[in-house]
Write an enzyme that holds these catalytic residues in place. Structure first.
Site, PDB file in Angstrom:
ATOM      1  N   ARG A 113       0.857  -1.178   0.000  1.00  0.00           N
ATOM      2  CA  ARG A 113       0.000   0.000   0.000  1.00  0.00           C
ATOM      3  C   ARG A 113       0.896   1.232   0.000  1.00  0.00           C
ATOM      4  O   ARG A 113       2.045   1.182   0.484  1.00  0.00           O
ATOM      5  CB  ARG A 113      -0.918   0.021   1.227  1.00  0.00           C
ATOM      6  CG  ARG A 113      -1.851  -1.180   1.334  1.00  0.00           C
ATOM      7  CD  ARG A 113      -2.708  -1.066   2.601  1.00  0.00           C
ATOM      8  NE  ARG A 113      -3.668  -2.171   2.712  1.00  0.00           N
ATOM      9  CZ  ARG A 113      -3.443  -3.293   3.380  1.00  0.00           C
ATOM     10  NH1 ARG A 113      -2.279  -3.478   3.988  1.00  0.00           N
ATOM     11  NH2 ARG A 113      -4.362  -4.240   3.437  1.00  0.00           N
ATOM     12  N   LYS A 138      -2.299  -2.273   7.465  1.00  0.00           N
ATOM     13  CA  LYS A 138      -3.714  -2.026   7.730  1.00  0.00           C
ATOM     14  C   LYS A 138      -4.242  -3.082   8.702  1.00  0.00           C
ATOM     15  O   LYS A 138      -3.999  -4.274   8.536  1.00  0.00           O
ATOM     16  CB  LYS A 138      -4.503  -2.083   6.420  1.00  0.00           C
ATOM     17  CG  LYS A 138      -5.930  -1.597   6.546  1.00  0.00           C
ATOM     18  CD  LYS A 138      -6.598  -1.540   5.191  1.00  0.00           C
ATOM     19  CE  LYS A 138      -8.017  -1.035   5.312  1.00  0.00           C
ATOM     20  NZ  LYS A 138      -8.694  -0.969   3.990  1.00  0.00           N
ATOM     21  N   HIS A 202      -2.575   2.207  -5.603  1.00  0.00           N
ATOM     22  CA  HIS A 202      -3.302   0.983  -5.251  1.00  0.00           C
ATOM     23  C   HIS A 202      -3.577   0.125  -6.475  1.00  0.00           C
ATOM     24  O   HIS A 202      -3.774  -1.095  -6.350  1.00  0.00           O
ATOM     25  CB  HIS A 202      -4.616   1.345  -4.548  1.00  0.00           C
ATOM     26  CG  HIS A 202      -4.981   0.387  -3.462  1.00  0.00           C
ATOM     27  ND1 HIS A 202      -4.277   0.277  -2.275  1.00  0.00           N
ATOM     28  CD2 HIS A 202      -5.968  -0.538  -3.376  1.00  0.00           C
ATOM     29  CE1 HIS A 202      -4.819  -0.654  -1.515  1.00  0.00           C
ATOM     30  NE2 HIS A 202      -5.847  -1.174  -2.165  1.00  0.00           N
ATOM     31  N   ARG A 205      -0.975  -2.427  -6.667  1.00  0.00           N
ATOM     32  CA  ARG A 205      -1.242  -3.516  -5.707  1.00  0.00           C
ATOM     33  C   ARG A 205      -2.294  -4.470  -6.267  1.00  0.00           C
ATOM     34  O   ARG A 205      -2.148  -5.693  -6.178  1.00  0.00           O
ATOM     35  CB  ARG A 205      -1.698  -2.904  -4.387  1.00  0.00           C
ATOM     36  CG  ARG A 205      -2.107  -3.889  -3.297  1.00  0.00           C
ATOM     37  CD  ARG A 205      -2.406  -3.104  -2.018  1.00  0.00           C
ATOM     38  NE  ARG A 205      -3.222  -3.848  -1.072  1.00  0.00           N
ATOM     39  CZ  ARG A 205      -2.739  -4.649  -0.120  1.00  0.00           C
ATOM     40  NH1 ARG A 205      -1.435  -4.842  -0.039  1.00  0.00           N
ATOM     41  NH2 ARG A 205      -3.542  -5.269   0.721  1.00  0.00           N
ATOM     42  N   HIS A 228      -4.697  -9.254   4.008  1.00  0.00           N
ATOM     43  CA  HIS A 228      -6.149  -9.229   4.171  1.00  0.00           C
ATOM     44  C   HIS A 228      -6.541 -10.095   5.366  1.00  0.00           C
ATOM     45  O   HIS A 228      -6.046 -11.205   5.521  1.00  0.00           O
ATOM     46  CB  HIS A 228      -6.848  -9.765   2.918  1.00  0.00           C
ATOM     47  CG  HIS A 228      -6.774  -8.823   1.748  1.00  0.00           C
ATOM     48  ND1 HIS A 228      -7.027  -9.219   0.447  1.00  0.00           N
ATOM     49  CD2 HIS A 228      -6.492  -7.495   1.686  1.00  0.00           C
ATOM     50  CE1 HIS A 228      -6.888  -8.180  -0.361  1.00  0.00           C
ATOM     51  NE2 HIS A 228      -6.567  -7.132   0.361  1.00  0.00           N
ATOM     52  N   TYR A 237     -10.167 -10.723  -6.732  1.00  0.00           N
ATOM     53  CA  TYR A 237      -9.208 -10.877  -7.821  1.00  0.00           C
ATOM     54  C   TYR A 237      -9.523 -12.075  -8.713  1.00  0.00           C
ATOM     55  O   TYR A 237      -9.016 -12.169  -9.823  1.00  0.00           O
ATOM     56  CB  TYR A 237      -7.779 -10.969  -7.258  1.00  0.00           C
ATOM     57  CG  TYR A 237      -7.405  -9.717  -6.506  1.00  0.00           C
ATOM     58  CD1 TYR A 237      -7.250  -8.513  -7.185  1.00  0.00           C
ATOM     59  CD2 TYR A 237      -7.277  -9.713  -5.121  1.00  0.00           C
ATOM     60  CE1 TYR A 237      -6.943  -7.342  -6.500  1.00  0.00           C
ATOM     61  CE2 TYR A 237      -6.969  -8.553  -4.436  1.00  0.00           C
ATOM     62  CZ  TYR A 237      -6.804  -7.378  -5.130  1.00  0.00           C
ATOM     63  OH  TYR A 237      -6.519  -6.210  -4.456  1.00  0.00           O
TER      64      TYR A 237
END
Length: 277
Positions: A113, A138, A202, A205, A228, A237
């Protein structure tokens, strides 16, 4: 709470000529159609209104609106923009500034990120093991990501040329580099590469994750690399990866292939036949 108050004031004012206790489920639908949809309010705003109305009804049980039938509209599921491998390379090729090229290459090759790369310390880059430690990403979770071997020559060149002291990328007086600067030069180089897609840090990414999936890396591993917390987040994805899609043949191609095969079979028959001239 101020937002909820605004919504309910707007709703009550819309039905100012009607007794509050006589407002029905249909009245809610009319309000959304005449106010929210006409004003092009987002799905998120409509969800907030529904939540506000449910809370309001808990204090006013005499109103004839059934809170059970109030459902929040589902959020739009937009697929992210994805760069092809060729587009990623073209962006790197037109990026002449060494620092900028190193930033773009690391964002893509490790799936970071933009906030993670600006916070990345030199001590968290393990060249010997080809790993980068992302600290407090995150969700305040640490994770390791792979450092591409092909990135190492560029990395060494950058480190020798710029000699950062603490952070991987530094601004003036050794301070953290700004995220807005990264967005600015990335946008400039995307345009130089002739790419018309809307590309942000992003996007690199997203492209990293999609290309991993296309190369056969499993969802569970991609989830770990991206940091995640839920596999559902990573599953998006699967909708943009083209690996499986490429194996699907268009019906037009099937028809043309069939006609071509029939034509060849017919030619073979004529060539093998004992026709007299």
């Amino acid at each position: 709470m101020d937002t909820y108050t605004f919504f309910m004031a707007d709703f009550i004012n819309f039905y100012r000529d009607k007794e509050l206790q006589n407002i029905s489920d249909r009245d809610v639908e009319v309000f959304i159609e005449d106010v929210f949809i006409r004003r092009s309010y987002s799905i998120s705003t409509q969800r907030q209104f529904t939540s506000a109305l449910k809370l309001f009804l808990s204090y006013c049980p005499e109103i004839k609106i059934n809170p059970v039938v109030l459902t929040r509209p589902k959020r739009s599921k937009k697929l992210p923009n994805i760069l092809s491998a060729e587009e990623v390379i073209s962006i790197l090729q037109v990026t002449k500034n060494l620092k900028h090229r190193a930033i773009i290459a690391l964002l893509y090759s490790s799936g970071l990120r933009v906030g993670e790369i600006t916070n990345l310390k030199l001590s968290e880059i393990d060249i010997e093991r080809n790993l980068v430690k992302v600290v407090s990403g995150k969700g305040r979770k640490d994770r390791f990501v792979v450092l591409a071997k092909s990135f190492l020559p560029l990395l060494n060149n950058y480190l020798l040329s710029y000699k950062p002291n603490f952070y991987f990328i530094e601004g003036l007086a050794g301070k953290k580099y700004s995220e807005s600067s990264i967005r600015k030069f990335l946008s400039k180089n995307v345009a130089l590469a002739g790419i018309t897609k809307n590309v942000s840090p992003h996007t690199l990414r997203h492209s990293y994750a999609t290309h991993l999936l296309e190369n056969g890396v499993g969802i569970r591993h991609i989830q770990e690399l991206l940091g995640h917390s839920r596999p559902e987040t990573t599953m998006i994805y699967t909708h943009v990866a083209k690996k499986d899609l490429l194996e699907i043949q268009s019906p037009l191609d099937s028809i043309l292939l069939s006609l071509e095969q029939n034509r060849k079979e017919k030619q073979k028959f004529l060539l093998s036949g004992n026709r007299k001239l």
